[in-house]
Scaffold this active site. Structure first.
Site, short mmCIF file in Angstrom:
data_model
loop_
_atom_site.label_atom_id
_atom_site.label_comp_id
_atom_site.label_asym_id
_atom_site.label_seq_id
_atom_site.Cartn_x
_atom_site.Cartn_y
_atom_site.Cartn_z
N HIS A 48 -18.06 -5.24 53.32
CA HIS A 48 -19.28 -5.65 52.62
C HIS A 48 -19.68 -7.03 53.11
CE1 HIS A 48 -16.45 -8.07 50.35
NE2 HIS A 48 -15.79 -6.98 49.97
N GLY A 50 -19.16 -9.92 52.04
CA GLY A 50 -18.09 -10.93 52.02
C GLY A 50 -17.31 -10.91 53.33
N HIS A 51 -16.99 -9.68 53.78
CA HIS A 51 -16.29 -9.54 55.06
C HIS A 51 -17.19 -10.02 56.20
CE1 HIS A 51 -14.36 -6.20 52.61
NE2 HIS A 51 -13.32 -6.94 52.95
N GLY A 165 -10.74 -15.01 52.97
CA GLY A 165 -11.71 -15.38 51.95
C GLY A 165 -11.09 -16.17 50.81
N SER A 203 -16.75 -7.39 46.38
CA SER A 203 -15.39 -6.85 46.48
C SER A 203 -15.49 -5.36 46.79
CB SER A 203 -14.64 -7.06 45.16
OG SER A 203 -13.50 -6.22 45.11
N ARG A 205 -13.69 -3.20 45.69
CA ARG A 205 -13.41 -2.44 44.46
C ARG A 205 -14.64 -2.38 43.54
NH1 ARG A 205 -7.94 -4.79 45.34
NH2 ARG A 205 -6.49 -3.03 45.54
#
Ligand SMILES: Nc1ncnc2c1ncn2[C@@H]1O[C@H](COP(=O)(O)OP(=O)(O)OP(=O)(O)O)[C@@H](O)[C@H]1O
Ligand SMILES: CC(C)(CO)[C@@H](O)C(=O)[O-]
Ligand code: BAL
Length: 395
Positions: A48, A50-51, A165, A203, A205
């Site tokens: 996502h 964030g990555h 992160g 996340s 999840r």
């Protein structure tokens, strides 16, 4: 070499060879090493934004001559019994595209057998005391599993830089510690947490959450922001108290102009903020705790695992007179999904003592002497001794 090229997208702002999907350690070793530095971004996939931020940070750091390798591996060793190993999302095709767009040169996605050819490894890395608290207490053995695979992936990818992160703050801390304690020749780089527009930390999840669960899950970030905002307000009050200490006349005039009720409240707040020992940590804990308590009554409810305000150097709870940088960390379950988040806070004693004359009749802490000002620094703690390593060196 097992590799399948993926077309670079127009927004990949560099000229680079086609990114490769690499499935084996042998293929990874055969990957030509560019002349520049190599960075690795380790993930469990289901990538996502964030990555993507990690990959972009890595690309920016290594430059066009450098090489960015993203690893995608759902590591069984770090999942406890009853956790979500089997249902963890696996979306490799999309992952390769996202990693590529963000600037990766290669995606290393080995099988479990490739990483653990002899089954579960007998020799593992132990995360030590920092790996037994918070996430480590809720997920026993988790950080040993994380460090064991991170060590293996560092050996396999042989990077100069490794990006992780800050969303997984404790993981970042134990990885830094492993690299330092065990002399891994790699620079560990932390990347700030990427959030959704409404504050929820990105996340993998999150995709487990139903609409109502997602609304409840917002309480995690809301609690952290409430603590930060409360501290900011408190600091503003302290600053006002400090400046009022000098021109008391001006302050009285200003308060009078506000009208009596407001003036009373204002004087009380300023006097409270300026008085007694610093109480930032308890203020932060209470502000966050109130939001989480409310969320426990939502439908569906939030089940709090922990809310902790910790010293980032050793992940122990900070005392109420703490000064310096701390991490406010939260973990909670919504439905069957366990989520974590954290925020960095800085505590400073900051303000000069509020002058007795100015505490007036409005309920300021009469007779209680205000503390001497303590110069605020970002690393100062009133802990008696800094944490020591087993060999006695201050870390
Ligand atoms: N929102 C985020 N902002 C910045 N980094 C992140 C974010 N989410 C994950 N990362 C980082 O990406 C790396 C890989 O994490 P991982 O693949 O476990 O993703 P994740 O979203 O944290 O998944 P999960 O929530 O399932 O643990 C880790 O270094 C992690 O800290
Ligand atoms: C660092 C990591 C890739 C190790 O499996 C994992 O814990 C993660 O994705 O954060
Ligand atoms: N993002 C940390 C990996 C895990 O939860 O297992």
């Amino acid at each position: 070499m097992t590799s399948s090229p993926v077309s670079p997208t127009p927004d990949a702002a560099r000229t680079a060879p086609e990114p490769q999907l690499v499935r084996t350690a042998a293929a990874l070793r055969a990957l030509p090493r560019r002349s520049g530095v190599r960075a690795v971004v380790m993930t469990m996939g289901a990538l996502h934004e964030g990555h993507a931020a990690l990959v972009r940070a890595a690309r920016e750091r290594v430059g066009p001559q450098g090489q960015v390798v993203v690893t995608v591996f759902v590591n069984p060793l770090q999942f406890g019994a009853g956790e979500d190993l089997d249902r963890y999302p696996r979306t490799l095709d999309e992952d390769v595209l996202l990693a590529t767009r963000a600037g990766a040169d290669a995606v290393f996605a080995p099988s479990v057998d490739e990483v653990y050819p002899g089954g579960e490894p007998q020799v593992r890395v132990s995360a030590g005391p920092m790996g037994t608290v918070l996430e480590g207490a809720s997920r026993p053995g988790h950080f040993d599993g994380v460090l064991t695979v991170v060590a293996k992936l560092l050996h396999l990818t042989a990077p100069d830089l490794a990006f992780f992160g800050e969303k997984d703050a404790q993981q970042l801390a134990v990885i830094r510690r492993m690299a330092a304690d065990l002399n891994f020749p790699v620079e560990v780089v932390g990347v700030p947490t990427v959030r959704e527009a409404d504050g929820l930390a990105r996340s993998s999840r999150n995709r487990y959450l139903s609409g109502p669960e997602r609304r409840t899950a917002l309480a995690l970030s809301a609690a952290l922001f409430a603590a930060r905002d409360r501290l900011t307000a408190e600091e503003a009050l302290r600053a006002r108290a400090a400046s009022a200490g000098h021109p008391v006349q001006d302050r009285s005039a200003a308060l009078a102009a506000l009208g009596e009720d407001r003036a009373a409240a204002d004087a009380h707040a300023v006097a409270y903020a300026a008085s007694g020992p610093p109480h930032g940590p308890s203020v932060a804990r209470a502000a966050a705790g109130a939001v989480l308590e409310d969320a426990a009554h939502l439908d569906p409810p939030l089940h709090l695992d922990y809310l902790a305000l910790i010293d980032p150097r050793d992940f122990t709870e900070v005392p109420d007179d703490y000064e310096g940088e701390a991490i406010l960390a939260v973990a909670a379950k919504v439905g069957t999904t366990r989520l974590i988040d954290n925020i960095r806070l800085v505590f400073t004693a900051g303000a000069a003592p509020y002058p007795a004359a100015a505490q007036g009749r409005h309920g300021g802490p009469q007779g209680k002497s205000a503390p001497a000002p303590v110069s605020g620094t970002t690393r100062k703690s009133r802990k008696s001794t800094p944490p020591q390593g087993p060999l006695g060196a201050n870390r």
